[in-house]
Scaffold this motif. Structure first.
Motif, mmCIF file in Angstrom:
data_model
loop_
_atom_site.group_PDB
_atom_site.id
_atom_site.type_symbol
_atom_site.label_atom_id
_atom_site.label_comp_id
_atom_site.label_asym_id
_atom_site.label_seq_id
_atom_site.Cartn_x
_atom_site.Cartn_y
_atom_site.Cartn_z
ATOM 1 N N ALA A 71 0.819 -1.218 0.000
ATOM 2 C CA ALA A 71 0.000 0.000 0.000
ATOM 3 C C ALA A 71 0.853 1.268 0.000
ATOM 4 C CB ALA A 71 -0.926 -0.003 1.216
ATOM 5 N N GLN A 72 2.049 1.187 0.583
ATOM 6 C CA GLN A 72 2.883 2.387 0.667
ATOM 7 C C GLN A 72 4.058 2.348 -0.314
ATOM 8 O OE1 GLN A 72 6.358 2.433 2.699
ATOM 9 N NE2 GLN A 72 6.130 0.510 1.559
ATOM 10 N N ALA A 73 4.099 1.320 -1.160
ATOM 11 C CA ALA A 73 5.282 1.112 -2.004
ATOM 12 C C ALA A 73 5.485 2.259 -2.997
ATOM 13 C CB ALA A 73 5.168 -0.214 -2.746
ATOM 14 N N VAL A 74 6.746 2.606 -3.200
ATOM 15 C CA VAL A 74 7.112 3.653 -4.164
ATOM 16 C C VAL A 74 6.919 3.150 -5.589
ATOM 17 C CG1 VAL A 74 9.087 4.918 -5.087
ATOM 18 C CG2 VAL A 74 8.768 4.747 -2.607
ATOM 19 N N ALA A 75 7.378 1.927 -5.835
ATOM 20 C CA ALA A 75 7.300 1.392 -7.203
ATOM 21 C C ALA A 75 5.854 1.079 -7.560
ATOM 22 C CB ALA A 75 8.154 0.135 -7.311
ATOM 23 N N ASP A 76 5.584 1.204 -8.843
ATOM 24 C CA ASP A 76 4.231 1.013 -9.330
ATOM 25 C C ASP A 76 4.323 0.023 -10.498
ATOM 26 O OD1 ASP A 76 1.870 1.406 -10.884
ATOM 27 O OD2 ASP A 76 1.586 3.342 -9.867
ATOM 28 N N ALA A 77 3.422 -0.939 -10.529
ATOM 29 C CA ALA A 77 3.480 -1.951 -11.586
ATOM 30 C C ALA A 77 3.365 -1.331 -12.979
ATOM 31 C CB ALA A 77 2.379 -2.986 -11.375
ATOM 32 N N ARG A 78 2.811 -0.122 -13.045
ATOM 33 C CA ARG A 78 2.674 0.539 -14.354
ATOM 34 C C ARG A 78 4.025 0.865 -14.987
ATOM 35 N NH1 ARG A 78 -1.853 4.737 -12.631
ATOM 36 N NH2 ARG A 78 -0.257 4.831 -11.040
ATOM 37 N N LEU A 79 5.087 0.932 -14.144
ATOM 38 C CA LEU A 79 6.429 1.196 -14.691
ATOM 39 C C LEU A 79 6.786 0.169 -15.761
ATOM 40 C CD1 LEU A 79 8.396 1.937 -11.378
ATOM 41 C CD2 LEU A 79 7.788 3.616 -13.143
ATOM 42 N N TYR A 80 6.445 -1.086 -15.512
ATOM 43 C CA TYR A 80 6.762 -2.144 -16.476
ATOM 44 C C TYR A 80 6.007 -1.918 -17.780
ATOM 45 C CZ TYR A 80 8.841 -4.815 -12.604
ATOM 46 O OH TYR A 80 9.618 -5.224 -11.564
ATOM 47 N N GLU A 81 4.752 -1.541 -17.644
ATOM 48 C CA GLU A 81 3.935 -1.326 -18.855
ATOM 49 C C GLU A 81 4.455 -0.141 -19.656
ATOM 50 O OE1 GLU A 81 -0.120 -0.890 -17.453
ATOM 51 O OE2 GLU A 81 0.233 -2.645 -16.170
ATOM 52 N N GLU A 82 4.742 0.938 -18.948
ATOM 53 C CA GLU A 82 5.232 2.136 -19.638
ATOM 54 C C GLU A 82 6.529 1.845 -20.370
ATOM 55 O OE1 GLU A 82 3.482 4.983 -16.153
ATOM 56 O OE2 GLU A 82 5.585 5.293 -16.747
ATOM 57 N N ALA A 83 7.440 1.134 -19.677
ATOM 58 C CA ALA A 83 8.736 0.842 -20.290
ATOM 59 C C ALA A 83 8.578 -0.105 -21.474
ATOM 60 C CB ALA A 83 9.681 0.246 -19.250
ATOM 61 N N ALA A 84 7.644 -1.050 -21.358
ATOM 62 C CA ALA A 84 7.443 -2.000 -22.450
ATOM 63 C C ALA A 84 6.837 -1.294 -23.667
ATOM 64 C CB ALA A 84 6.543 -3.142 -21.991
ATOM 65 N N ALA A 85 5.989 -0.316 -23.409
ATOM 66 C CA ALA A 85 5.319 0.378 -24.514
ATOM 67 C C ALA A 85 6.282 1.298 -25.258
ATOM 68 C CB ALA A 85 4.133 1.171 -23.977
ATOM 69 N N ASP A 86 7.180 1.948 -24.526
ATOM 70 C CA ASP A 86 8.085 2.921 -25.143
ATOM 71 C C ASP A 86 9.322 3.043 -24.261
ATOM 72 O OD1 ASP A 86 9.392 5.071 -26.236
ATOM 73 O OD2 ASP A 86 7.818 6.545 -25.792
ATOM 74 N N ARG A 87 10.291 2.177 -24.549
ATOM 75 C CA ARG A 87 11.464 2.072 -23.672
ATOM 76 C C ARG A 87 12.224 3.392 -23.569
ATOM 77 N NH1 ARG A 87 16.567 -0.049 -22.834
ATOM 78 N NH2 ARG A 87 17.275 0.692 -24.851
ATOM 79 N N LEU A 88 12.494 4.001 -24.716
ATOM 80 C CA LEU A 88 13.279 5.237 -24.687
ATOM 81 C C LEU A 88 12.473 6.377 -24.066
ATOM 82 C CD1 LEU A 88 15.203 5.068 -28.076
ATOM 83 C CD2 LEU A 88 15.961 4.412 -25.785
ATOM 84 N N GLY A 89 11.192 6.421 -24.395
ATOM 85 C CA GLY A 89 10.325 7.435 -23.801
ATOM 86 C C GLY A 89 10.280 7.301 -22.282
ATOM 87 N N PHE A 90 10.292 6.052 -21.833
ATOM 88 C CA PHE A 90 10.282 5.776 -20.399
ATOM 89 C C PHE A 90 11.530 6.356 -19.721
ATOM 90 C CE2 PHE A 90 11.991 2.928 -17.105
ATOM 91 C CZ PHE A 90 10.991 3.019 -16.146
#
Ligand code: ATP
Ligand code: MG
Length: 650
Positions: A23-42
Motif C-alpha cells: 500500500a505504501q510502495a514507491v514502485a508502481d506496476a505501471r512502470l513495467y507497462e510504460e517501459a514496455a510500450a516505449d522504452r526510450l520514452g520511459f
C-alpha cells in the motif's frame, strides 16, 4: 556446443508482499507497462522527473556508433548540483545527508546544507590546484565523509574521479594512477580499521614514486593524526586548502556525456579494467533504481549501504543514487566486528536504519556467528533488505529475512556489475512475489536475455549465458584508453548484445537465477553444473556457513566437483571427524541435487579466498584443486589466505 546449464536446485518458497508494504510502495506496476510500450520514452521521462537539467535534452539515445552509446547527449546538467544544491534550494538543507560513524566511535551528522558548503569549497580547492574539466583525480581514502565530498567536488567541476579502494597496495594504486594519468591524488594520513589506525599516505608516496605519471598535488585529509612524510610543493592539507578558498561556487552544467568517473573492476576473474561512466544516463538509472528498488521514502527512511566507496556499489548506492534522491544515510568507516561482533546491529539500532543493503559474504559471516549476536540489539527499524555482489544462496536469503528482518520484510537480490553502473535485475518491493535465491526480473526499461553459446535465445525455461540486448542509460561508455578491449570483452561474442560473463537460468515463471560466472561453470560427464547451485545446496546443510565450489580436471569425468566449506561456529566444535563430515556433506549434495553433483572432495576450511569486495575467487581454488601453482593474488583481501587454505587441504 550449447551452454545449457543443467538446472539442479529445487527452490520453491515464495513470499507475497504484505498488503501494508504494497500500500505504501514507491514502485508502481505501471512502470513495467510504460517501459514496455516505449522504452526510450520511459527513460527520457525518468531523466526529466528525477534530475534537474540546466539545458534540457531533446534526444534520448544515440546508438549510431555501437557499442558506444550516448544518452541525453544534447542536454546539460551538473551531477553535484543534482545531489546537493537543489535539495537545499527545495528547503531540505537541514535534512541529514550523512550520519557518519567512525570506527573508534566518533560520529558526525552532516546536513545537505553542510555537505553542499563543503563540496563547494572542495571544488574551489581543486580548481586552485589547477584541476580542469576532464582531468583525472585519484581518490584513495577511508570511508569518511571527505570521500563523498571529494567525489562530488570532482563531479562539480567536470573532473573525472578514479576512486581506489583504501585497502589496495601501492602497486595497485600506482597502476591506476598511470592508467588514468591522474595528476592529483586525494588521500588521508590514515583511517581506522580493525581497532587500529592504518596509514594511507605512505602508500600514496610509494605509488607516486613508482608512477610514470607526474602527480602534481596530493591533498591530505587529517583523519588519524599520525605523523606523515611531507613533500613540500606537492602535498597540501585538505583542511588548509579548503579554508584558503572561496566558500561560494556556482555549479556549471556539463554535457550529459561528460565523463564522471573511471572505476577499476574488482578483479575476481583477472586483470582489472578501467570502466568509464558518464553523467546524465548514469545518474538517471542510479537514482531510478535507488528509489524504486529500495522503496525510498526520503522524508522518513534511514538508508545504509555497507559497501566501500572504492566499489561500484559505493559509487551508485552510497554517493550518486541516494544523494540525488535526497536520502538520509549512514556512512560507517570500519569493519563489522570492531570493537565487538554486533557493531552493525548497534549502528542500526542507534540510527534507526530502515533500509540495509549489503553483500551475501557479510550475511554468511553473520550466519557463521549465529543469531544471538543480532538478537542482542533492536533492529526492528529495518523494513527492507538488499543484497548484491554474488548469488545469494536461498538459505542465506531466508536467514537474512528472518534473523535480520524479523521474518516479514522484503529482501531484494540485485544483479548488476561495475560495467552496468546500476541495478539491472531485481524484484521491485511491494510488487514482485519474492523467491529466495533468484534475482528475478529485469528492471523496467532493461532488456535481458538468456542465450546459448551461439547467441540463440533460450525460450522458456533453461540455463545459458546472460546478455543485455538493448543499450541502457548507465551502461559503461568504454574501457579507459582501450576501445578495442571494450569491444572484445563485451561485444565480440554476440555482436549486437552485451555479454555479461555470467551464467543464468530462467524458471517456469520467467524469473532469472544467476548461476555464477561462465568461467566457473563445471562440466561433469557432459553435464554443465553451476557453482551457485551446488554451493547453495551445501549452505542449506545445517552445519555449513559458507561454501565455494570449483571444477577440477578429472580423468574419468572430465571435471569433478571440489568443494571448500566453512562450518558454522556452533558446529565447528562438534565436528571432530573431518572425514566423516565431508562424507556427510557429499551425501547431502547427492541427495539434494543428484549423484552427478556429488563433490569428489569436500575440504573443511576456516577461510575462503575473497577479493576486497568480498567475492570468492574461485580460480585460485581451482589452481589448488588441480595442484597448480596459485595464480595472481594481488586483489585478494588477505594474500596469506591461500597459504593457510593450502595447508588445511593437505
Ligand atoms: P572482474 O570483472 O574484474 O573479474 P568482478 O566481476 O567481481 O571483477 P564487479 O563488477 O564488482 O567485479 O562484480 C560484478 C559481478 O558480480 C557480476 O558479473 C556477477 O558475477 C556478480 N554479482 C553481482 N551481483 C550479483 C547478484 N545479485 N547475483 C549474482 N551475482 C552477482
Ligand atoms: Mg566482472
Amino acid at each position: 556446443m550449447t551452454v545449457q546449464i543443467d538446472h539442479a536446485l529445487e527452490e520453491i518458497r515464495r513470499f507475497r508482499p504484505s498488503p501494508e508494504f504494497a500500500a505504501q510502495a514507491v514502485a508502481d506496476a505501471r512502470l513495467y507497462e510504460e517501459a514496455a510500450a516505449d522504452r526510450l520514452g520511459f527513460w527520457a521521462e525518468q531523466a526529466r522527473d528525477l534530475l534537474t537539467w540546466s539545458t534540457p535534452f531533446t534526444q534520448t539515445l544515440d546508438w549510431s556508433n555501437p557499442p558506444f552509446a550516448k544518452w541525453f547527449h544534447d542536454g546539460e546538467l551538473n551531477v553535484a548540483y543534482n545531489c546537493l544544491d537543489r535539495h537545499v534550494e527545495a528547503g531540505l538543507g537541514d535534512r541529514v545527508a550523512l550520519h557518519f560513524e567512525g570506527e573508534p566511535g566518533d560520529s558526525r551528522a552532516i546536513t545537505y546544507a553542510e555537505l553542499t558548503a563543503e563540496v563547494k569549497r572542495a571544488a574551489n580547492a581543486l580548481l586552485a590546484l589547477g584541476v580542469a574539466a576532464g582531468d583525472r583525480v585519484a581518490i584513495y581514502l577511508p570511508m569518511i565523509p571527505e570521500a563523498v565530498v571529494a567525489m562530488l567536488a570532482c563531479a562539480r567541476i567536470g573532473a573525472v574521479h578514479s576512486v581506489v579502494f583504501g585497502g589496495f597496495s601501492s602497486k595497485s594504486l600506482q597502476a591506476r594512477i598511470d592508467d588514468a594519468q591522474a595528476e592529483v591524488v586525494i588521500t588521508a594520513d590514515g583511517g581506522y580499521r580493525k581497532g587500529r589506525a592504518f596509514p594511507l599516505k605512505p602508500t600514496v608516496d610509494e605509488a607516486i614514486e613508482a608512477a610514470e605519471t607526474t602527480v602534481r598535488s596530493v591533498l591530505v585529509v587529517n583523519r588519524t593524526g599520525e605523523d606523515v612524510a611531507w613533500t613540500e610543493g606537492r602535498d597540501v592539507w585538505w583542511a588548509d586548502q579548503l579554508a584558503a578558498v572561496d566558500a561560494e561556487h556556482e555549479a556549471q552544467g556539463f554535457n550529459a556525456e561528460q565523463p564522471l568517473f573511471i572505476l577499476y573492476t574488482s578483479g575476481t576473474t583477472g586483470n582489472p579494467k578501467g570502466i568509464l561512466h558518464t553523467s546524465g544516463g548514469y545518474l538517471t538509472q542510479a537514482a531510478f533504481t535507488h528509489k524504486n528498488v529500495f522503496d525510498l521514502h526520503p522524508e522518513r527512511d534511514v538508508y545504509w549501504c555497507t559497501a566501500d566507496v572504492g566499489w561500484i556499489t559505493g559509487h551508485s548506492y552510497v554517493v550518486y543514487g541516494p544523494l540525488a534522491n535526497g536520502a538520509t544515510q549512514v556512512l560507517y568507516e570500519g569493519t563489522p566486528d570492531t570493537p565487538h561482533p554486533g557493531r552493525w546491529w548497534e549502528i542500526i539500532e542507534k540510527y534507526q536504519v530502515s533500509i540495509l543493503y549489503t553483500a551475501p559474504t557479510a550475511i554468511r559471516s553473520f550466519m557463521k556467528q549465529g543469531r544471538d549476536v543480532v538478537h542482542g540489539f533492536n533492529v526492528r527499524s529495518l523494513r527492507l533488505l538488499g543484497s548484491v555482489g554474488e548469488p545469494i544462496n536461498p538459505e542465506a536469503w531466508i536467514w537474512y529475512r528472518h534473523v535480520i528482518g524479523g521474518g516479514s520484510i522484503p529482501v531484494v537480490d540485485t544483479w548488476w556489475q561495475t560495467e552496468t553502473g546500476a541495478i539491472m535485475i531485481s524484484a521491485l518491493p511491494g510488487i514482485t512475489d519474492l523467491k529466495p535465491g533468484s534475482a528475478q526480473v529485469a528492471i523496467p526499461g532493461i532488456s535481458i536475455d538468456i542465450v546459448d553459446d551461439d547467441g540463440t535465445p533460450i525460450e522458456g525455461e533453461g540455463g545459458g549465458l546472460l546478455t543485455i540486448t538493448e543499450p541502457w542509460p548507465s551502461m559503461l561508455r568504454g574501457i579507459w584508453g582501450d576501445p578495442e578491449r571494450f569491444k572484445e570483452t563485451y561485444w565480440e561474442k554476440f555482436g549486437d548484445r552485451y555479454f555479461a560473463g555470467d551464467g543464468a537460468r530462467r524458471d517456469e515463471d520467467g524469473d532469472i537465477w544467476l548461476l555464477g560466472r561462465v568461467d566457473d561453470v563445471m562440466n561433469v560427464s557432459g553435464h554443465r553444473l553451476s557453482t551457485a547451485e551446488i554451493e547453495s545446496s551445501l549452505v542449506a546443510h545445517p552445519w555449513t556457513a559458507e561454501a565455494a565450489v570449483v571444477g577440477a580436471s578429472d580423468e574419468t569425468t572430465g571435471q569433478a566437483v571440489v568443494a571448500f566449506v566453512i562450518l558454522k561456529t556452533s558446529q565447528a566444535d562438534q565436528v571432530t571427524d573431518v572425514v566423516a563430515a565431508s562424507d556427510e556433506l557429499r551425501r547431502h549434495v547427492a541427495l539434494q541435487i543428484g549423484a552427478i553433483a556429488r563433490p569428489r572432495q569436500v575440504f573443511i576450511v576456516n577461510e575462503l579466498p575473497k577479493t576486497r569486495s568480498g567475492k570468492i575467487m574461485r580460480r585460485l581454488l581451482r589452481d589448488l584443486a588441480e595442484g597448480r601453482e596459485i595464480g595472481d593474488t594481488t586483489t585478494l583481501a588477505d594474500t596469506s589466505i591461500m597459504q593457510i587454505i593450502s595447508e588445511q587441504v593437505k
